[in-house]
Write an enzyme that holds these catalytic residues in place. Structure first.
Site, mmCIF file in Angstrom:
data_model
loop_
_atom_site.group_PDB
_atom_site.id
_atom_site.type_symbol
_atom_site.label_atom_id
_atom_site.label_comp_id
_atom_site.label_asym_id
_atom_site.label_seq_id
_atom_site.Cartn_x
_atom_site.Cartn_y
_atom_site.Cartn_z
ATOM 1 N N ASP A 15 0.841 -1.197 0.000
ATOM 2 C CA ASP A 15 0.000 0.000 0.000
ATOM 3 C C ASP A 15 0.878 1.250 0.000
ATOM 4 O O ASP A 15 1.700 1.441 0.898
ATOM 5 C CB ASP A 15 -0.891 0.035 1.243
ATOM 6 C CG ASP A 15 -2.183 -0.733 1.059
ATOM 7 O OD1 ASP A 15 -2.608 -0.896 -0.094
ATOM 8 O OD2 ASP A 15 -2.755 -1.174 2.064
ATOM 9 N N GLY A 225 -20.229 3.172 7.852
ATOM 10 C CA GLY A 225 -19.569 4.443 7.581
ATOM 11 C C GLY A 225 -19.731 5.418 8.732
ATOM 12 O O GLY A 225 -19.517 5.075 9.902
ATOM 13 N N ASP A 255 -10.180 -3.394 8.725
ATOM 14 C CA ASP A 255 -9.302 -4.482 9.158
ATOM 15 C C ASP A 255 -8.905 -4.299 10.620
ATOM 16 O O ASP A 255 -8.770 -5.277 11.367
ATOM 17 C CB ASP A 255 -8.051 -4.526 8.279
ATOM 18 C CG ASP A 255 -8.376 -4.765 6.819
ATOM 19 O OD1 ASP A 255 -9.283 -5.557 6.529
ATOM 20 O OD2 ASP A 255 -7.713 -4.153 5.953
#
Length: 309
Positions: A15, A225, A255
């Site tokens: 990432d 969210g 995660d």
């Protein structure tokens, strides 16, 4: 002996996170403040488990120079791993924060082509490792069949292990009913799984309870969210609001949530208490730049802020 949690990541990534003054079509977008992190669902989960003091091992597929960089980054963070070499190249993902609009742009490749012998070796390694819980997380690369997580869940069940799944689409659909201890879809992923829109909180609650009571999964945690998240267990629904924290990066927050929740479940906490720890860890992750970097002290402070559940 502390419970051991093994994670399975069939499509890990390096990432890269950066920021830019403005992202514009056809123009060069110059970035700065780049961060490199080992990523992919299970990798992130193991990283956060390691941060929280859990006993974990990340089983990953890794290939090419990007795969070597992934391993280097994991080793630098002290995350235990077992790498299965593959002929293809590990993917690299890019997240760019547009400072002019405050929008976050994510570019996520589909991943390498994986041979059957390679993904089957990953399942064999998970089977051979000592584990109390197994978490399979993330998308599937090309060449891996949609039922691979169902196979992994059946394997875990035969060994008396608890199996957690965090994925979406056909791989999630194929694994339902295979003795899943927990699934963690987003609202959109959950609606796709069910094949219908859930327009009201009541509809969402009832659908989540239906999944649990049907035996498709023992627990369902749905991320909502800015609205927070819900937990469905046979006794009912618990909803917790999103914590009000400064946001510096959302990649890996889910995660982080999963890591803390499973760690507390593995330690014998109730699903509701584990859910609260997950909420605290997810919020702690968005407070930090890069992918899934919650600080343990922030997680503990935010859990105290939530209070009784």
């Amino acid at each position: 002996m502390a419970p051991r949690i093994v994670t399975l990541t069939l499509n890990p990534t390096v990432d890269i996170a950066a920021e830019a003054d403005q992202v514009r079509a056809t123009r060069k977008t110059r970035t700065r403040n780049e961060h490199f992190d080992p990523g992919g669902g299970g990798v992130n989960v193991s990283r956060v488990l390691h941060t929280l003091g859990g006993d974990t091992l990340a089983v990953i597929l890794a290939g090419g120079l990007a795969g070597a960089l992934l391993e280097e980054l994991m080793d630098a963070q002290g995350v235990p791993r077992h790498s299965i070499p593959i002929a293809g190249r590990t993917r690299m993902s890019l997240t760019v924060d547009d400072l002019s609009t405050k929008n976050e742009f994510r570019f996520v490749p589909e991943g390498p082509l994986v041979a059957e012998a390679e993904w089957r070796e990953a399942l064999r390694v998970v089977e051979a490792e000592r584990a109390d819980w197994v978490i399979a997380s993330g998308s599937l690369p090309r060449g891996v069949p949609d039922d691979v997580y169902a196979l992994a869940a059946d394997q875990a069940a035969r060994q008396g292990r608890r199996f957690v799944l965090d994925t979406s689409g056909p791989p999630l659909q194929a694994a339902l009913g295979h003795r899943l201890a927990l699934i963690k879809p987003s609202r959109g992923e959950f609606e796709t799984m069910l094949g219908r829109r859930l327009g009201t909180p009541r509809a969402l609650n009832e659908a989540a309870l239906e999944v649990v009571r049907s035996g498709a999964a023992e627990l369902v945690a749905v991320s909502l969210g800015q609205e927070g998240a819900l937990l469905a267990e046979p006794e009912g629904i618990l909803r917790l609001r999103a914590l009000d924290v400064p946001v510096h990066g959302a990649v890996g927050a889910g995660d982080s949530f999963l890591a803390a929740m499973v760690l507390k479940l593995a330690e014998g906490e109730s699903p509701r208490e584990a859910f609260a720890w997950g909420m605290a860890c997810g919020a702690a992750a968005v407070m930090r730049e890069g992918t899934a970097h919650p600080r343990r002290e922030d997680v503990e402070a935010l859990r105290r802020q939530i209070g009784e559940v």
